[in-house]
Motif scaffolding. Sequence first.
Motif, short mmCIF file in Angstrom:
data_model
loop_
_atom_site.label_atom_id
_atom_site.label_comp_id
_atom_site.label_asym_id
_atom_site.label_seq_id
_atom_site.Cartn_x
_atom_site.Cartn_y
_atom_site.Cartn_z
N SER A 124 0.82 -1.21 0.00
CA SER A 124 0.00 0.00 0.00
C SER A 124 0.86 1.26 0.00
N GLU A 129 0.42 3.67 2.20
CA GLU A 129 0.75 3.89 3.61
C GLU A 129 1.98 3.09 4.02
N ASP A 130 2.06 1.86 3.59
CA ASP A 130 3.22 1.04 3.93
C ASP A 130 4.48 1.59 3.28
N VAL A 169 5.12 4.72 2.72
CA VAL A 169 5.51 5.85 3.55
C VAL A 169 6.23 5.35 4.80
N ARG A 170 5.67 4.34 5.43
CA ARG A 170 6.30 3.78 6.64
C ARG A 170 7.70 3.25 6.35
N VAL A 193 4.04 13.74 1.94
CA VAL A 193 4.04 12.94 0.72
C VAL A 193 3.97 13.89 -0.46
#
Length: 70
Positions: A19, A21-22, A24-25, A43
């Motif tokens: 994803s 989000e992942d 970004v992490r 982002v």
Amino acid sequence: MSKNHVYKTTELVGSSETSVEDAVRVAVRRGAKTLHGLKWFEVSEIRGHIEKGEIGHWQVTVKLGFTLDE
């Protein structure tokens, strides 16, 4: 201690098969290994790689902000 801060920024590109989000992490986690004083992220770009007509992985450009040492 002063509440006025000066920040420096750097950009990293994180990727994930799962994803945005992942991704970004992944970028933040990696940045935290060599940068200290991380305070925020932004982002700035989202893109992906297509494999056989499906999303193969997400790529996210992340701007990381960190405080400078006193």
